[in-house]
Enzyme design. Structure first.
Site, PDB file in Angstrom:
ATOM      1  N   LYS A  92       0.807  -1.232   0.000  1.00 36.67           N
ATOM      2  CA  LYS A  92       0.000   0.000   0.000  1.00 36.67           C
ATOM      3  C   LYS A  92       0.836   1.277   0.000  1.00 36.67           C
ATOM      4  CE  LYS A  92      -2.659  -1.666   3.572  1.00 36.67           C
ATOM      5  NZ  LYS A  92      -2.739  -3.052   3.356  1.00 36.67           N
ATOM      6  N   GLU A 137      -5.709  -3.111  -6.694  1.00 37.79           N
ATOM      7  CA  GLU A 137      -7.009  -3.481  -6.130  1.00 37.79           C
ATOM      8  C   GLU A 137      -6.871  -4.039  -4.719  1.00 37.79           C
ATOM      9  OE1 GLU A 137     -10.153  -3.346  -5.360  1.00 37.79           O
ATOM     10  OE2 GLU A 137     -10.727  -3.511  -7.464  1.00 37.79           O
ATOM     11  N   LEU A 193     -11.612  -8.106  -2.575  1.00 40.45           N
ATOM     12  CA  LEU A 193     -12.913  -7.485  -2.891  1.00 40.45           C
ATOM     13  C   LEU A 193     -12.731  -6.417  -3.970  1.00 40.45           C
ATOM     14  CD1 LEU A 193     -14.368  -6.900   0.698  1.00 40.45           C
ATOM     15  CD2 LEU A 193     -14.902  -8.764  -0.883  1.00 40.45           C
ATOM     16  N   GLY A 235      -2.622 -15.043  12.235  1.00 43.30           N
ATOM     17  CA  GLY A 235      -2.142 -14.415  10.992  1.00 43.30           C
ATOM     18  C   GLY A 235      -3.026 -13.293  10.482  1.00 43.30           C
ATOM     19  N   ASP A 237      -3.019   1.400   9.276  1.00 42.48           N
ATOM     20  CA  ASP A 237      -3.397   0.611   8.115  1.00 42.48           C
ATOM     21  C   ASP A 237      -4.749   1.084   7.549  1.00 42.48           C
ATOM     22  OD1 ASP A 237      -2.762  -1.661   6.422  1.00 42.48           O
ATOM     23  OD2 ASP A 237      -4.556  -2.567   7.300  1.00 42.48           O
ATOM     24  N   LYS A 289      -5.772   2.950   3.910  1.00 37.72           N
ATOM     25  CA  LYS A 289      -6.834   2.472   3.008  1.00 37.72           C
ATOM     26  C   LYS A 289      -7.854   3.573   2.758  1.00 37.72           C
ATOM     27  CE  LYS A 289      -6.450  -2.362   4.426  1.00 37.72           C
ATOM     28  NZ  LYS A 289      -6.890  -3.342   5.405  1.00 37.72           N
ATOM     29  N   GLY A 333      -6.467 -12.399   4.198  1.00 40.15           N
ATOM     30  CA  GLY A 333      -6.189 -13.824   3.963  1.00 40.15           C
ATOM     31  C   GLY A 333      -5.448 -13.997   2.640  1.00 40.15           C
TER      32      GLY A 333
END
Ligand code: ADP
Ligand code: ASP
Ligand code: MG
Length: 816
Positions: free
Chosen positions: A580, A607, A614, A665, A679, A683, A798
């Site tokens: 990012k 993306e 997503l 994780g 974070d 975003k 994930g």
């Protein structure tokens, strides 16, 4: 009668000559055969090299001579074990003559074109002797005739013009008398009307065969070589090239003039004049069909583009100036000058304004052309009516060839758009009025890329090949490669796409394979064959390979890698970032990457920066692009914080919940990045920017739920200690929400150009209330979705879903 010509590779070793013998034996059972042979593979080059060494007074010419001698003697030994006297005597006599000639060149320091022709003629003289004697040794009736007695030329040494009248008569006289079933002729060599050895130009053995075939009006001319025909493109540069079944004489002529070395260009004309079909066959695979060149090509069903060829080492010269407009005779003087200098013009273009004429010639002629043209236009240049000639070198010409192109629209459009998408700069274009050939001049560095992307466009059933370079092959990278492997057939059949992983690196090693790494064995390749990895080295290799549709994928969290995106984009390599950092760093940097992406035609996609797999950014981009206006966004964007607040309660302390999230994780290695909100801030910032707001990360208001002590912790361990100590603080937040019947969610909001993130109490009727596990949700309120927002919801973290988000970005680029 048939004429078969065998090239250098076909007679390159005793084993290959044995193949030739068995082919000749089969043919001789049916018909009389004339067999034209080239010099043993590589010998002509070696002779020329020895000549240059000798001329330069370099005694190493003797080593070259010895190598030539040994190569011939060892082939004779293997082919004709009980070497009879004839062959040994004759070859030795030729070798002695060759040695004397080289010594002479050494002594007088000179290698004129005339001497060069004498020198190179030894190659074919020796190979024809060997083939004829080997036939005889195998009890096959054969004779050898020196073509220098049959093909008569002028004295334009190194590329002499044939006197067809005298040559045809000599050929007919000889073969009318001879009754031999096999006659072996040396290719390439001839004699001038004054009896001096001449040659027909490099690759000229094909031409010898065609001259003989047309003189005798034989049924068929066969060119036997090391590939199974004339291919759709040079098979050494385009792996997917395939043999062309049939070509018209004109198509074959265009392709060979434009660089398809398999057939020496002048070969076609004599066969065309005598209407003799030419077949190109493979000595290593005699059963393969090969290519038929003839007149009987039905245009109706013929594919429009037959082949793709190129010529390298081209210089582009431009003559321009205001004094050229409307003045007759400029082109005449220009091209007369070039003709007087015996400079061959390969391509010409002139803008209709007549302000400039641009033409392509061989680079080797550029200096001579420039001097001569400056002399011709000395007056106009001194009057500033014409500028000094512009000379550009290191260029190549690519050509699409096909008789039937004239009946199809849009071929040049497709050609130039494919080149354009791969950022291949086109310097000049020419299309003959016959529309049999569309040529473009491009940078020589781009040749392989251009041939491959055009080949893909015109011959490969539109299968698009993506060449992927991945940095950071951890968990997500592994899943991505696995997904690509499993989808190979689907992509090929349904999307007409193949994805090749050409480069891979982790922090220690990097490995490359231009043809694509094995998608199962790559971990071992990387471990065992990988070189030490370096970010610059990885970029350098991707640039050097210069492959079409190149894509760089960053699956690291590294600043240093993010800093290199610009370099990739500048080289027309698309960038897909999971990382990012680039999109959430300074707005100017982010803007600059977008600008580079447009300028260099290299997509920049990210993306997975928001919501893993997503389709959040893509949806947002589509809304904006279609004219919708984003009024507000509400979202839960942190899978880790969602997991933590879904599990934390009065029975389970906060410290243990965070530990569990880390263990499973769901957090970054440093959980502070998640818990501090950094974070989510990144975003949110990306979503705001994609909505068109030039925002910096500091503009995102962060209502942290952490305590002063948590925020001040110097290490991860310290941070955990403070979490334990501050348990009452977290319980208080939990209880306050619980009493109101609410749940805690870490919410990001964007409204009216402002963004805010923080923990919120969410009531039962709110769509966020039931957000489970590590899910994300994004609600877009827009002009078109004012009351009921557009909602995107699902797993937001994930390895598998992140990999599929990256995969989707590759496909977006491929479909572009
Ligand atoms: P020979 O020694 O048999 O005359 P050449 O080396 O002159 O063979 O020509 C054969 C070579 O031409 C092939 O090995 C291939 O590398 C090269 N080549 C270039 N373009 C083409 C093409 N379009 N089709 C086939 N071969 C080509
Ligand atoms: N031996 C010559 C050359 O190498 C001619 C030929 O092979 O066709 O150019
Ligand atoms: Mg050849």
């Amino acid at each position: 009668m048939r004429v078969l010509k065998f090239g250098g590779t076909s007679v390159g070793s005793a084993e290959m000559i044995t193949n030739v013998i068995s082919i000749l034996q089969t043919y001789a059972k049916k018909d009389r055969v004339i067999c034209v042979v080239s010099a043993i593979g590589g010998i002509t080059d070696k002779l020329i090299a020895a000549g240059h060494l000798a001329k330069d007074k370099n005694e190493n010419y003797i080593h070259n001579y010895k190598a030539i001698k040994d190569q011939h003697l060892s082939i004779i030994k293997a082919l004709i074990p009980e070497s009879n006297d004839t062959i040994t005597r004759e070859i030795k006599a030729l070798l002695t003559e060759l040695k004397n000639l080289l010594d002479g060149i050494y002594l007088i320091n000179e290698l004129s074109p005339k001497t060069s022709d004498k020198l190179t003629s030894f190659g074919e003289l020796m190979s024809s002797l060997i083939v004829a004697e080997a036939l005889k040794f195998n009890k096959i009736k054969a004779t050898r005739k020196n073509s220098q007695d049959l093909i008569i030329t002028n004295n334009k040494f190194t590329k002499a013009d044939v006197n067809y009248m005298i040559s045809h008569k000599a050929i007919n006289d000889y073969f009318n008398d001879s009754k031999e079933s096999i006659t072996v002729l040396p290719g390439f060599i001839s004699k001038s009307e004054y009896g001096e050895p001449t040659t027909l130009g490099r690759g000229g053995s094909d031409f010898t065969a065609s001259i003989v075939a047309s003189a005798l009006k034989v049924n068929q001319l066969e060119i036997w070589t090391d590939v199974s025909g004339m291919f759709t493109s040079n098979p050494k540069l385009v792996k997917q090239a395939i043999p062309i079944k049939s070509l018209s004489y004109q198509e074959a002529m265009e392709l060979s003039h434009f660089g398809a070395k398999v057939l020496y260009a002048p070969t076609v004309q004599p066969a065309l004049d005598a209407k003799i079909p030419i077949v190109i066959k493979n000595t290593l695979d005699p059963e393969a069909e090969g290519t038929l060149i003839s007149d009987d090509i039905a245009l109706v069903n013929s594919s429009p583009v037959k082949g793709l060829s190129h010529i390298s080492d081209i210089a582009l010269l431009t003559l321009q100036g205001s004094g050229m407009v409307g003045i007759p005779g400029i082109s005449k003087r220009l091209f007369e000058t070039l003709a007087n200098e015996k400079i061959n013009v390969i391509l010409i273009t002139q803008a209709s304004s007549e302000h400039s004429i641009c033409f392509g010639i061989e680079s080797a002629d550029a200096k001579r052309a420039k001097n001569a043209i400056h002399k011709t236009f000395e007056f106009e240049i001194s009057q500033h009516k014409i500028d000094r000639l512009i000379v550009e070198t290191d260029l190549s010409i690519i050509a699409l060839v096909g008789d039937n192109m004239k009946n199809h629209q849009g071929i040049s459009g497709r050609m130039f758009s494919s080149l354009g998408k791969n950022n291949i700069n086109i310097r000049a274009i020419a299309q003959g009025a016959s529309e049999r050939n569309i040529s473009a001049v491009i940078d020589s560095n781009d040749i392989k890329k251009a041939l491959n992307c055009l080949h893909e466009r015109f011959f490969e059933d539109h299968i698009k090949r993506m060449n992927v370079f991945i940095t950071g092959v951890g968990n997500v990278g592994e899943r991505l490669i696995d997904q690509i492997r499993k989808q190979e057939t689907y992509l090929h059949d349904n999307l007409k796409m193949t994805i090749k992983i050409v480069g891979l690196s982790n922090s220690k090693k990097m490995v490359f394979n231009e043809d694509g790494l094995d998608l199962e064995q790559w971990p071992f390749k990387l471990r065992d064959d990988g070189e030490n990895s370096s970010l610059k080295g990885f970029l350098k290799k991707a640039v050097e390979l210069n492959l079409r549709n190149s894509v760089f994928i960053d699956i690291t969290a590294s600043d240093a890698v993010a800093n290199m995106y610009g370099d990739y984009l500048k080289h027309n390599i698309a960038v897909i970032a999971c990382n990012k950092i680039a999109c959430s760093s300074d707005f100017d940097l982010y803007q600059n990457l977008k600008r580079l992406s447009l300028k260099y035609n290299a997509p920049f996609l990210y993306e997975t920066n928001v919501g893993a797999g997503l389709p959040v950014i893509d949806t947002l981009n589509n809304l904006v692009a279609s004219g919708d206006k984003i009024t507000s966004i509400q979202a839960v964007l942190s899978g880790s914080l969602n997991f933590i607040f879904n599990n934390f309660n009065e029975r389970k302390n906060f410290h243990d919940t965070v530990k569990q999230a880390q263990f499973e994780g769901y957090t970054e290695p440093d959980p502070r990045i998640d818990l501090s909100g950094i974070d989510v801030a990144r975003k949110t910032l990306i979503l705001a920017r994609e909505s068109g707001i030039p925002m910096e990360v500091d503009d995102v208001t962060n209502d942290s739920f952490l305590t002063e002590n948590n925020l001040k912790a110097k290490s991860v361990d310290d941070f955990y200690k403070t979490l334990k100590a501050d348990e009452p603080h977290f319980q208080k937040i939990f209880q306050a929400a619980k009493q109101k019947g609410c749940r805690l969610k870490y919410v990001a909001e964007y409204k009216k150009g402002k963004s805010r993130i923080g923990l919120k109490e969410i009531a039962k009727d709110h769509p966020f209330y039931n957000l489970e596990g590590k899910d994300n949700i994004v609600m877009f309120y827009t002009q078109r979705y004012p009351k009921q927002p557009m909602i995107i919801k699902g797993a937001g973290a994930g390895a598998d879903v992140t990999a599929s988000g990256l995969f989707a970005d590759i496909i977006r680029i491929g479909n572009n």
